[in-house]
Design an enzyme around this catalytic site. Structure first.
Site, PDB file in Angstrom:
ATOM      1  CB  CYS A  53      -1.705   7.006   1.394  1.00 54.77           C
ATOM      2  SG  CYS A  53      -2.895   6.040   2.303  1.00 54.77           S
ATOM      3  CD  GLU A  58      -2.928  -1.151   0.360  1.00 59.00           C
ATOM      4  OE1 GLU A  58      -3.162  -0.102  -0.275  1.00 59.00           O
ATOM      5  OE2 GLU A  58      -3.545  -2.205   0.165  1.00 59.00           O
TER       6      GLU A  58
HETATM    7  P1  NAD Z   1       8.561   4.748   4.605  1.00 56.76           P
HETATM    8  O1  NAD Z   1       8.499   3.955   3.374  1.00 56.76           O
HETATM    9  O2  NAD Z   1       9.772   5.560   4.841  1.00 56.76           O
HETATM   10  O3  NAD Z   1       8.417   3.832   5.893  1.00 56.76           O
HETATM   11  C1  NAD Z   1       7.388   2.917   6.064  1.00 56.76           C
HETATM   12  C2  NAD Z   1       7.894   1.778   6.917  1.00 56.76           C
HETATM   13  O4  NAD Z   1       8.919   1.105   6.200  1.00 56.76           O
HETATM   14  C3  NAD Z   1       8.516   2.220   8.241  1.00 56.76           C
HETATM   15  O5  NAD Z   1       8.179   1.280   9.234  1.00 56.76           O
HETATM   16  C4  NAD Z   1       9.998   2.187   7.936  1.00 56.76           C
HETATM   17  O6  NAD Z   1      10.797   1.971   9.076  1.00 56.76           O
HETATM   18  C5  NAD Z   1      10.084   0.999   6.999  1.00 56.76           C
HETATM   19  N1  NAD Z   1      11.245   0.985   6.131  1.00 56.76           N
HETATM   20  C6  NAD Z   1      11.990   2.048   5.696  1.00 56.76           C
HETATM   21  N2  NAD Z   1      12.993   1.611   4.910  1.00 56.76           N
HETATM   22  C7  NAD Z   1      12.891   0.266   4.840  1.00 56.76           C
HETATM   23  C8  NAD Z   1      13.626  -0.750   4.158  1.00 56.76           C
HETATM   24  N3  NAD Z   1      14.675  -0.474   3.395  1.00 56.76           N
HETATM   25  N4  NAD Z   1      13.221  -2.034   4.297  1.00 56.76           N
HETATM   26  C9  NAD Z   1      12.152  -2.350   5.038  1.00 56.76           C
HETATM   27  N5  NAD Z   1      11.426  -1.442   5.717  1.00 56.76           N
HETATM   28  C10 NAD Z   1      11.775  -0.138   5.614  1.00 56.76           C
HETATM   29  O7  NAD Z   1       7.241   5.590   4.603  1.00 56.76           O
HETATM   30  P2  NAD Z   1       6.769   6.618   5.708  1.00 56.76           P
HETATM   31  O8  NAD Z   1       7.612   7.847   5.515  1.00 56.76           O
HETATM   32  O9  NAD Z   1       6.717   5.999   7.041  1.00 56.76           O
HETATM   33  O10 NAD Z   1       5.248   6.871   5.267  1.00 56.76           O
HETATM   34  C11 NAD Z   1       4.873   7.832   4.318  1.00 56.76           C
HETATM   35  C12 NAD Z   1       4.592   7.203   2.981  1.00 56.76           C
HETATM   36  O11 NAD Z   1       3.713   6.093   3.097  1.00 56.76           O
HETATM   37  C13 NAD Z   1       3.896   8.121   2.036  1.00 56.76           C
HETATM   38  O12 NAD Z   1       4.510   8.044   0.777  1.00 56.76           O
HETATM   39  C14 NAD Z   1       2.473   7.607   1.962  1.00 56.76           C
HETATM   40  O13 NAD Z   1       1.764   7.866   0.827  1.00 56.76           O
HETATM   41  C15 NAD Z   1       2.655   6.167   2.149  1.00 56.76           C
HETATM   42  N6  NAD Z   1       1.437   5.588   2.720  1.00 56.76           N
HETATM   43  C16 NAD Z   1       0.645   4.793   1.940  1.00 56.76           C
HETATM   44  C17 NAD Z   1      -0.517   4.256   2.454  1.00 56.76           C
HETATM   45  C18 NAD Z   1      -1.413   3.372   1.657  1.00 56.76           C
HETATM   46  O14 NAD Z   1      -2.219   2.669   2.237  1.00 56.76           O
HETATM   47  N7  NAD Z   1      -1.344   3.346   0.354  1.00 56.76           N
HETATM   48  C19 NAD Z   1      -0.862   4.495   3.759  1.00 56.76           C
HETATM   49  C20 NAD Z   1      -0.027   5.317   4.518  1.00 56.76           C
HETATM   50  C21 NAD Z   1       1.128   5.837   3.989  1.00 56.76           C
END
Ligand code: NAD
Length: 469
Positions: free
Chosen positions: A281, A247
């Site tokens: 999002c 997502e």
């Molecule tokens: P992010 O991708 O930086 O982090 C999300 C999660 O992934 C965190 O727990 C983080 O620690 C982990 N993560 C980071 N790097 C990783 C790696 N290399 N391997 C595995 N895990 C890793 O995103 P964010 O900054 O926390 O959230 C914001 C983003 O999420 C926005 O782009 C938003 O649109 C998206 N989002 C999407 C939805 C949806 O349902 N489509 C919902 C909420 C947020």
């Protein structure tokens, strides 16, 4: 040390010490104070949690779905008793205004959990195709990795569906907002969720997230977050052909046709774009307006934005809290500073509280659909308004995005439905149609793979087997 510190991980049905003494500080983004510390988990901790989840899998998968539904029912009761704490915790670690935190950050996950408890206990009719009995079985051990913007909802959307399906879970919540997940595990302990079925490893994405994505004992990775991280997780999972559900981001369009109720369309549209300070999002960050009602819509949007009082999330009058972190605020301010469009509300010079990661509710008009403002997911309270001449142009602009998560259309019912059908996104709301917590939720294009919520969300965590007789 603070009174909110959570020094443990939850593995094998108990609170356990982490393998390393390193911690991560959790910041209150409205005050910039460190309010708590959680363990900076390691790959060793992930390994222990995966072992616990594997050990628990056969027995959990072997129960009937109705049995698992009873466990989810108990979990719901224990979590519902914590609704006040959930809202307060998300207010503290994310900065969501308390009223929204109660309704959405606490209310929505409880609704979703209730829904899965009910779905699981419903009788499942046998499915046959010719001489085949078709059965649905759990995928296995699930690694769940979640972001900070709806920190409990995104966890529950995965955990409730995975547990109902018969999977066991290793969860890594966002390191920016890990505290609310602890309340779920307090509830799991109280509800006597069987040991090993649900495990918590806090830590960074680079360490714990990457260890989950690449772990040979994890059969499926369910991820919510940025498109860039989703791509990295897909690559890691591909090496062992593990299933992924993603997502990801969005840049959704809210299309206002000339026969729309413009006042309502703009009011609801601005509210949608600014929900959770724009850190949503599905936010309708592009408002597409027919030229005949364009000037009216722009002035209504500017006026609406000015009504979003910025400030302390715990003040009654606050409608817009801070962004989650200094990095996120600087990123959003960068988009505002670079914008090449007509500023009609907010902007870089708006007066803001001295402390806290605030960004003013900002509206740009006459935005070029190809510009950075209209193409990039800003993830802050920034709305772009774009004019169009007819339905074809509206659809073309709406679809001119690498994302495809959500959207809105306002206008006469048949025409709005026709436009909605042409939008390449996983969801569209017509004339403010309400969010449906059991409808499939997910993205087209770079907004993701797979669906969450309701029966579609359950199916993501199932394998399908054909038994011939
Ligand atoms: P992010 O991708 O930086 O982090 C999300 C999660 O992934 C965190 O727990 C983080 O620690 C982990 N993560 C980071 N790097 C990783 C790696 N290399 N391997 C595995 N895990 C890793 O995103 P964010 O900054 O926390 O959230 C914001 C983003 O999420 C926005 O782009 C938003 O649109 C998206 N989002 C999407 C939805 C949806 O349902 N489509 C919902 C909420 C947020």
């Amino acid at each position: 040390m603070t009174s909110l510190d959570r020094p443990h991980l939850f593995i094998g049905g108990a609170w356990v010490p982490p393998s390393s003494a390193a911690t991560i500080g959790v910041e209150n983004p409205a005050t910039e104070e460190t309010i708590a510390h959680v363990p900076a988990g390691t790959a060793d901790d992930v390994d222990r949690a995966v072992t616990a989840a594997r050990d628990a899998f056969d027995s959990w998968a072997g129960r009937s779905m109705a049995d698992r539904g009873e466990v989810l029912d108990r979990l719901h009761t224990a979590l519902a008793a914590r609704a006040g704490d959930i809202a307060k915790t998300v207010g503290l670690e994310l900065g969501t205004p308390l009223k929204v935190a109660k309704a959405v950050q606490a209310g929505l996950p409880l609704t979703v959990l209730r829904g899965y408890a009910d779905l699981a206990v419903r009788p499942q009719p046998a499915e046959t195709i010719g001489n085949s009995l078709v059965v649905h079985e759990p995928v296995g051990v699930v690694g769940a990795i979640t972001p900070w913007n709806y920190p409990l909802h995104q966890v529950v959307a995965k955990v409730a569906a995975a547990l109902a399906a018969g999977c066991t879970v290793v969860l890594k919540p966002s390191e920016l907002t890990p505290l609310v997940a602890y309340l779920l595990f307090d509830a799991a302990l109280e509800a006597e969720v069987p040991r090993g079925v649900l495990n918590l490893v806090t830590g960074t994405g680079a360490e714990v997230g990457a260890a989950i994505a690449g772990h040979p004992g994890i059969d499926m990775v369910s991820f919510t977050g940025s498109t860039a991280t989703g791509r990295a997780i897909s690559h890691a999972a591909a090496d062992r052909i593990a299933r992924v559900a993603l997502e990801l981001g969005g840049k959704s369009a809210n299309v206002i046709l000339e026969d729309a109720d413009v006042v309502k369309a703009v009011k609801v549209g601005v509210g949608n774009a600014f929900l959770n300070s724009g850190q949503t999002c599905t936010a309708w960050t592009r408002m597409l307006v027919h030229r005949s009602v364009y000037d009216e819509a722009v002035s209504l949007a500017a006026k609406a934005a000015a009504g979003y009082t910025v400030g302390d999330p715990f003040d009654e009058g606050t409608r817009l809290g801070p962004l989650v972190s200094a990095a996120q605020r600087d990123r959003v301010r960068g988009f505002v500073d670079r914008a090449d469009a007509r500023l009609v509300a907010g902007g870089p010079d708006a007066v803001l509280p001295e402390k806290g990661h605030f960004v003013a509710p900002t509206v740009f008009a006459d935005v070029d659909p190809a510009s950075e403002l209209a193409q990039e997911e800003i993830f802050g309270p920034v709305l772009s308004i774009i004019p169009f001449a007819d339905d074809d142009e509206a659809v073309a602009i709406a679809n001119n995005s690498r994302y495809g998560l959500a959207g809105g259309v306002w206008g006469s019912a048949d025409r709005a439905l026709a436009v909605a059908r042409r939008m390449r996104t996983g969801a569209v709301d017509i004339n403010g149609g309400a969010f449906n917590p059991v409808a499939p939720f997910g993205g087209y294009k770079q907004s993701g793979v797979g669906r969450e919520l309701g029966e579609y969300g359950l199916a993501e965590f199932q394998q399908t087997k054909a038994i011939q007789r």
